[in-house]
Design a protein around this motif. Structure first.
Motif, PDB file in Angstrom:
ATOM      1  N   ILE A 199      18.910  58.201  44.461  1.00 42.36           N
ATOM      2  CA  ILE A 199      17.728  57.327  44.417  1.00 42.36           C
ATOM      3  C   ILE A 199      16.731  57.831  43.378  1.00 42.36           C
ATOM      4  N   ILE A 200      16.516  59.160  43.385  1.00 37.64           N
ATOM      5  CA  ILE A 200      15.608  59.736  42.384  1.00 37.64           C
ATOM      6  C   ILE A 200      16.134  59.459  40.978  1.00 37.64           C
ATOM      7  N   ASN A 201      17.443  59.578  40.828  1.00 38.09           N
ATOM      8  CA  ASN A 201      18.056  59.301  39.525  1.00 38.09           C
ATOM      9  C   ASN A 201      17.880  57.831  39.131  1.00 38.09           C
ATOM     10  N   TYR A 202      18.123  56.913  40.101  1.00 35.72           N
ATOM     11  CA  TYR A 202      17.961  55.482  39.814  1.00 35.72           C
ATOM     12  C   TYR A 202      16.510  55.159  39.478  1.00 35.72           C
ATOM     13  N   ALA A 203      15.570  55.789  40.225  1.00 33.68           N
ATOM     14  CA  ALA A 203      14.153  55.548  39.940  1.00 33.68           C
ATOM     15  C   ALA A 203      13.798  56.053  38.544  1.00 33.68           C
ATOM     16  N   TRP A 251       4.968  52.537  34.964  1.00 27.79           N
ATOM     17  CA  TRP A 251       5.406  53.937  34.942  1.00 27.79           C
ATOM     18  C   TRP A 251       4.788  54.718  36.110  1.00 27.79           C
ATOM     19  N   ALA A 252       3.492  54.468  36.362  1.00 29.50           N
ATOM     20  CA  ALA A 252       2.818  55.156  37.472  1.00 29.50           C
ATOM     21  C   ALA A 252       3.457  54.776  38.811  1.00 29.50           C
ATOM     22  N   ALA A 253       3.791  53.478  38.977  1.00 33.81           N
ATOM     23  CA  ALA A 253       4.419  53.026  40.223  1.00 33.81           C
ATOM     24  C   ALA A 253       5.799  53.658  40.398  1.00 33.81           C
ATOM     25  N   SER A 254       6.555  53.757  39.304  1.00 35.42           N
ATOM     26  CA  SER A 254       7.884  54.372  39.388  1.00 35.42           C
ATOM     27  C   SER A 254       7.768  55.868  39.686  1.00 35.42           C
ATOM     28  N   ASP A 255       6.721  56.527  39.150  1.00 40.52           N
ATOM     29  CA  ASP A 255       6.497  57.946  39.467  1.00 40.52           C
ATOM     30  C   ASP A 255       6.204  58.133  40.957  1.00 40.52           C
ATOM     31  N   ARG A 256       5.395  57.230  41.517  1.00 40.51           N
ATOM     32  CA  ARG A 256       5.096  57.329  42.947  1.00 40.51           C
ATOM     33  C   ARG A 256       6.356  57.118  43.779  1.00 40.51           C
ATOM     34  N   LEU A 257       7.228  56.236  43.296  1.00 38.64           N
ATOM     35  CA  LEU A 257       8.494  55.990  43.992  1.00 38.64           C
ATOM     36  C   LEU A 257       9.350  57.262  44.006  1.00 38.64           C
ATOM     37  N   VAL A 258       9.424  57.915  42.854  1.00 38.58           N
ATOM     38  CA  VAL A 258      10.189  59.164  42.766  1.00 38.58           C
ATOM     39  C   VAL A 258       9.559  60.236  43.662  1.00 38.58           C
ATOM     40  N   TYR A 259       8.232  60.319  43.651  1.00 34.21           N
ATOM     41  CA  TYR A 259       7.540  61.330  44.450  1.00 34.21           C
ATOM     42  C   TYR A 259       7.791  61.120  45.944  1.00 34.21           C
ATOM     43  N   THR A 260       7.769  59.854  46.387  1.00 34.73           N
ATOM     44  CA  THR A 260       8.028  59.551  47.797  1.00 34.73           C
ATOM     45  C   THR A 260       9.426  60.006  48.196  1.00 34.73           C
ATOM     46  N   THR A 261      10.400  59.742  47.323  1.00 30.70           N
ATOM     47  CA  THR A 261      11.776  60.165  47.609  1.00 30.70           C
ATOM     48  C   THR A 261      11.887  61.686  47.636  1.00 30.70           C
ATOM     49  N   GLN A 262      11.177  62.351  46.739  1.00 29.35           N
ATOM     50  CA  GLN A 262      11.191  63.815  46.733  1.00 29.35           C
ATOM     51  C   GLN A 262      10.576  64.380  48.015  1.00 29.35           C
ATOM     52  N   CYS A 263       9.509  63.744  48.503  1.00 33.19           N
ATOM     53  CA  CYS A 263       8.894  64.182  49.768  1.00 33.19           C
ATOM     54  C   CYS A 263       9.887  64.057  50.920  1.00 33.19           C
ATOM     55  N   ALA A 264      10.624  62.937  50.937  1.00 33.28           N
ATOM     56  CA  ALA A 264      11.631  62.738  51.982  1.00 33.28           C
ATOM     57  C   ALA A 264      12.704  63.817  51.907  1.00 33.28           C
ATOM     58  N   SER A 265      13.130  64.145  50.692  1.00 34.28           N
ATOM     59  CA  SER A 265      14.162  65.168  50.519  1.00 34.28           C
ATOM     60  C   SER A 265      13.671  66.535  50.968  1.00 34.28           C
ATOM     61  N   GLU A 266      12.420  66.861  50.620  1.00 36.25           N
ATOM     62  CA  GLU A 266      11.872  68.155  51.026  1.00 36.25           C
ATOM     63  C   GLU A 266      11.743  68.249  52.544  1.00 36.25           C
ATOM     64  N   ALA A 267      11.347  67.143  53.189  1.00 41.34           N
ATOM     65  CA  ALA A 267      11.253  67.139  54.654  1.00 41.34           C
ATOM     66  C   ALA A 267      12.626  67.361  55.276  1.00 41.34           C
ATOM     67  N   LYS A 268      13.646  66.733  54.703  1.00 45.12           N
ATOM     68  CA  LYS A 268      15.007  66.925  55.214  1.00 45.12           C
ATOM     69  C   LYS A 268      15.466  68.363  55.022  1.00 45.12           C
ATOM     70  N   LEU A 269      15.114  68.936  53.875  1.00 44.14           N
ATOM     71  CA  LEU A 269      15.497  70.328  53.630  1.00 44.14           C
ATOM     72  C   LEU A 269      14.877  71.257  54.663  1.00 44.14           C
ATOM     73  N   ASN A 270      13.616  70.993  55.030  1.00 47.60           N
ATOM     74  CA  ASN A 270      12.964  71.815  56.054  1.00 47.60           C
ATOM     75  C   ASN A 270      13.686  71.700  57.388  1.00 47.60           C
ATOM     76  N   VAL A 271      14.079  70.463  57.746  1.00 47.55           N
ATOM     77  CA  VAL A 271      14.828  70.256  58.992  1.00 47.55           C
ATOM     78  C   VAL A 271      16.170  70.970  58.928  1.00 47.55           C
ATOM     79  N   LEU A 272      16.838  70.867  57.784  1.00 46.73           N
ATOM     80  CA  LEU A 272      18.158  71.483  57.635  1.00 46.73           C
ATOM     81  C   LEU A 272      18.087  72.997  57.743  1.00 46.73           C
ATOM     82  N   GLU A 273      16.995  73.583  57.289  1.00 48.03           N
ATOM     83  CA  GLU A 273      16.844  75.036  57.422  1.00 48.03           C
ATOM     84  C   GLU A 273      16.850  75.438  58.895  1.00 48.03           C
ATOM     85  N   TYR A 274      16.091  74.688  59.714  1.00 52.60           N
ATOM     86  CA  TYR A 274      16.053  74.987  61.144  1.00 52.60           C
ATOM     87  C   TYR A 274      17.414  74.745  61.794  1.00 52.60           C
TER      88      TYR A 274
END
Length: 352
Positions: free
Chosen positions: A42-46, A137-160
């Protein structure tokens, strides 16, 4: 042994539960890793969408039509909206689609302005294209940032989850080791003890007596044995049944075990015949101990049979005798106690 294996089964049951948890956590971990891979797409597509918007603007402002690039951006937005395979997002979904709608609206305005620029090619249209492109461009950056936040949250869960899997695996290994150790201890106990009464069996009695005889000779300390059996035990079995007889044997063994010292040994050497190896006890002390035990058993009202009695033969180790003759003298004393009317203590070398 039955209780030992019951406890072992309970420990194994806990181990199985932990293994199931490990498998469940592993499945969850695998699923979330797959979702992380999807987030990367998704980040790549964005990123492709942002680059395509930039490329479309640059080419259009340079006078080159790029309908294919514009169509690619439209297709990517549609894939996100339709949640096509590879375009799903699970975490921050509401936020993601809000950003997507803002991007779609900005892109729609930009496409309209590009069409206007194609018709006029004036500076005002060019400037509006640049402004709207910045918004896209700003809207697409926010889209990428939202996806990155989701990925980081998943990584935190996966660590536990990963830590939990490791802890569960360690717990399983510990439990399996405990089961092995516990079963081994119980098997060793069963090899040396009578299963009905918990007293040492005949084999262990022989080893213990030989050891204590050698120790008595080495240190010059006294040693006595108290040989006893239950009076008229055959009548107990015949009248009340073998189950009641087993209950009497267990209860008698329990009474004696509670009264003797930690250094002494209670052994079952026959059907209803027991021996107490009284360490560092002379004949007088052994006789006193036997008399105390006899009285306690006589006073006990057994649930299945009522009152019973026991007879004792007591012998103190002579300096020049072996364990066999030692036991035979105690056995002879027990025989005299039986002949004298039962329910009494007889000492070796003395008349009952």
């Amino acid at each position: 042994m039955k209780s030992a294996f019951t406890k072992s089964r309970q420990l194994l049951f806990v181990a199985v539960i932990l293994l199931v948890l490990i498998l469940a956590n592993g499945a969850f971990l695998w699923r979330e890793v797959s979702r992380l891979q999807n987030d990367a797409r998704i980040i790549n597509y964005a990123g492709i969408m942002r680059g395509s918007i930039q490329r479309a603007c640059n080419h259009e402002l340079a006078g080159r039509r790029v309908d294919a690039v514009i169509g690619q951006v439209d297709a990517l937005i549609a894939s996100f909206e339709n949640r096509d395979s590879g375009f799903e997002i699970k975490m921050f979904e509401e936020r993601f689609f809000k950003e997507l709608q803002e991007l779609k609206a900005a892109w729609s305005l930009l496409k309209h302005q590009i069409s206007a620029f194609r018709a006029s090619h004036n500076d005002d249209s060019r400037q509006r294209v640049l402004v709207l492109a910045e918004q896209c461009w700003a809207a697409s950056d926010r889209l990428v940032y939202t996806t990155q936040c989701a990925s980081e949250a998943k990584l935190n869960v996966l660590e536990y989850v990963f830590i939990l899997i490791i802890l569960n695996a360690i717990a399983v290994l510990i439990i399996i080791d405990l089961v092995r150790s516990y079963v081994r201890q119980q098997l060793e106990f069963a090899a040396h003890h009578d299963q009905l009464t918990g007293a040492l069996n005949r084999y262990s009695y022989t080893i213990a007596l030989e050891r204590e005889v050698k120790r008595s000779r080495r240190y010059g300390s006294p040693l006595s044995i108290l040989l006893f059996d239950i009076d008229n035990f055959k009548a107990v079995n015949d009248t009340h049944g073998h189950k009641a007889g087993d209950s009497v044997l267990r209860e008698v063994a329990r009474i004696v075990s509670e009264q003797i010292r930690d250094s002494d040994f209670l052994c079952r050497v026959g059907g209803e015949e027991f021996v107490v190896i009284a360490v560092e006890s002379d004949g007088k002390s052994g006789s006193a101990m036997a008399e105390k035990l006899r009285g306690l058993i006589q006073e006990r009202n057994f649930k299945t049979t009522g009152r019973i009695t026991v007879s004792f033969g007591v012998a103190e180790l002579d300096a020049d005798e072996n364990s066999d003759s030692f036991f035979k003298r105690a056995d002879a004393a027990l025989y005299r106690a039986k002949q004298a009317g039962r329910n009494r203590v007889s000492c070796a070398g003395m008349k009952a």
